[in-house]
Design an enzyme around this catalytic site. Structure first.
Site, short mmCIF file in Angstrom:
data_model
loop_
_atom_site.label_atom_id
_atom_site.label_comp_id
_atom_site.label_asym_id
_atom_site.label_seq_id
_atom_site.Cartn_x
_atom_site.Cartn_y
_atom_site.Cartn_z
N ARG A 1 31.01 45.11 55.89
CA ARG A 1 30.23 44.19 55.06
C ARG A 1 29.11 43.71 55.99
NH1 ARG A 1 33.76 43.57 50.75
NH2 ARG A 1 35.96 43.34 51.29
N ASP B 1 30.06 45.85 44.12
CA ASP B 1 28.81 45.20 43.68
C ASP B 1 27.92 44.73 44.83
OD1 ASP B 1 30.59 43.22 44.28
OD2 ASP B 1 30.25 42.04 42.46
N ASP C 1 35.62 45.85 38.88
CA ASP C 1 34.82 44.69 38.44
C ASP C 1 33.34 45.02 38.28
OD1 ASP C 1 34.28 45.13 41.10
OD2 ASP C 1 34.39 43.03 41.70
N THR D 1 35.72 50.64 44.37
CA THR D 1 36.39 49.37 44.69
C THR D 1 37.70 49.30 43.91
OG1 THR D 1 36.34 46.96 44.35
CG2 THR D 1 34.85 48.23 42.99
N GLY E 1 34.54 46.72 50.86
CA GLY E 1 35.98 47.02 51.02
C GLY E 1 36.24 48.49 50.72
N ARG F 1 39.46 40.11 43.61
CA ARG F 1 38.35 39.17 43.82
C ARG F 1 38.21 38.26 42.60
NH1 ARG F 1 34.62 39.47 47.91
NH2 ARG F 1 35.06 41.63 48.38
N ASP G 1 38.83 46.70 42.71
CA ASP G 1 38.76 45.53 41.82
C ASP G 1 38.45 45.86 40.35
OD1 ASP G 1 39.22 44.04 44.10
OD2 ASP G 1 37.10 43.62 44.44
O1 F6P Z 1 36.78 44.07 47.00
C1 F6P Z 1 37.98 44.57 47.47
C2 F6P Z 1 38.83 43.47 48.04
O2 F6P Z 1 40.05 44.04 48.50
C3 F6P Z 1 39.12 42.30 47.10
O3 F6P Z 1 40.13 42.60 46.17
C4 F6P Z 1 39.48 41.21 48.07
O4 F6P Z 1 39.19 39.95 47.53
C5 F6P Z 1 38.58 41.50 49.24
O5 F6P Z 1 38.20 42.86 49.15
C6 F6P Z 1 39.22 41.28 50.58
O6 F6P Z 1 38.24 41.46 51.54
P1 F6P Z 1 38.53 41.68 53.09
O7 F6P Z 1 39.02 43.06 53.28
O8 F6P Z 1 37.21 41.47 53.71
O9 F6P Z 1 39.58 40.70 53.47
#
Ligand code: F6P
Length: 319
Positions: A72, A103, A129, A125, A11, A171, A127
């Site tokens: 991803r 991560d 985390d 990120t 992300g 997340r 998050d």
């Molecule tokens: O890791 C960053 C994040 O925005 C999280 O907070 C969230 O759960 C996830 O990515 C959302 O992913 P995507 O952009 O693939 O919907």
């Protein structure tokens, strides 16, 4: 080492561009050549690799997102995918790699290191985390975006005397919810790190109403579950008019705060220092405002912990 590569993965987060800039400029400052890899590990596998110059990173320090794009990539989780990536790196004569991401991205960086390719991770990120750093790049900006949104929600919550549930990202981590809840005086903060009891929430809301409180804000970290479901349950148990806002990807965009730009610049530059020092499989981070590094393997094996004292404080202040 003469030539290094840089990619962003997972992300996107505000400040990734400032980190790319720092990596490119610091590398060139030290006489290295830099190659940018588009679309993270997917672009690495496909050879989407281009030379970067000082000017390639001009005018991006203030921009959200990532000029290297991101993805991803399931294929890179396989040995096959990792081998293809290393072939591309060798083909372009790249001898060290900086990976900016969360991560999942660090797991890829760890694999590359295990295959003998020197890789350094820069935590990016929203998050917050990742173990081994107090803050990740993008967290502060996302936090400010959330706060701005909650401030606005508070205006309408007060005017209509309603209960508002706001679901924030993160997340499996509760930092974004905890920090925004504390910063915005939320009545209740639900985070995955602490088990919640719906009856306590209901009692608290009812006690507030008896005291003459006209509205309430409840922050729900996405890792706890659906804010919509929690909102429905609260309405059912209290009868209070309840609305739910899922903030979503708005939290990932926007110009990075000064704090994120500075953090990104410091961490990006340190990644180059580590590569030049012959280090591999390390992540850079900030602890007590000092730039540090840890082994990625170690960081991945640990969990980023929330600040329990901060959580207690948020509860004490919202009685
Ligand atoms: O890791 C960053 C994040 O925005 C999280 O907070 C969230 O759960 C996830 O990515 C959302 O992913 P995507 O952009 O693939 O919907």
């Amino acid at each position: 080492m003469k030539r290094i590569g840089v990619l962003t993965s997972g992300g996107d987060s505000p400040g990734m561009n400032a980190a790319i800039r720092a990596v490119v400029r610091k590398a060139i400052f030290h006489g290295l050549e830099v190659y940018g890899i588009d679309q993270g590990y997917a672009g690495l596998i496909n050879g989407q690799i281009k030379k970067m110059e000082l000017g390639s990173v001009g005018d991006i320090i203030h921009r959200g997102g990532t000029v290297l794009y991101t993805a991803r990539c399931e294929e890179f989780k396989t040995l096959e995918g990792q081998k293809k990536g290393i072939e591309q790196l060798n083909k372009f004569g790249i001898e060290g790699l900086v990976v900016i991401g969360g991560d999942g991205s660090f797991q890829g960086a760890q694999k590359l290191t295990e295959h003998g390719f020197p890789t350094i991770g820069v935590p990016g990120t929203i998050d917050n985390d990742i173990a081994g750093t107090d803050y990740t790049i993008g967290f502060d900006t996302a936090l400010n975006t959330v706060i701005d949104a909650i401030d606005k929600i508070r205006d309408t919550a007060t005017s209509h005397e309603r209960t508002y549930v706001v679901e924030v990202m993160g997340r499996d981590a509760g930092d974004l919810a905890l920090w925004s809840g504390l910063a915005d005086g939320a009545e209740t903060i639900l985070i995955p790190e602490v088990t919640y009891n719906m009856n306590d929430i209901v009692d608290r809301l009812k006690r507030g109403a008896e005291r003459g409180k006209k509205h309430s804000i409840i922050i729900v970290a996405e890792g706890v579950g659906s804010g919509v479901d929690i909102g429905k349950e609260i309405h059912k148990k209290t009868g209070f008019e309840t609305r739910v806002t899922v903030l979503g990807h708005i939290q990932r965009g926007g110009s990075p705060t000064a704090s994120d730009r500075v953090l990104a610049s410091r961490l990006g530059a340190e990644a180059i220092e580590l590569l030049l020092d012959g280090q591999a499989g390390k992540m850079v981070g900030v602890e007590s405002n000092k730039i540090v590094s840890h082994s990625i393997e170690d960081a991945l094996s640990r969990k980023h912990e929330i600040d329990q004292e901060m959580y207690r404080l948020s509860q004490e202040l919202s009685i």
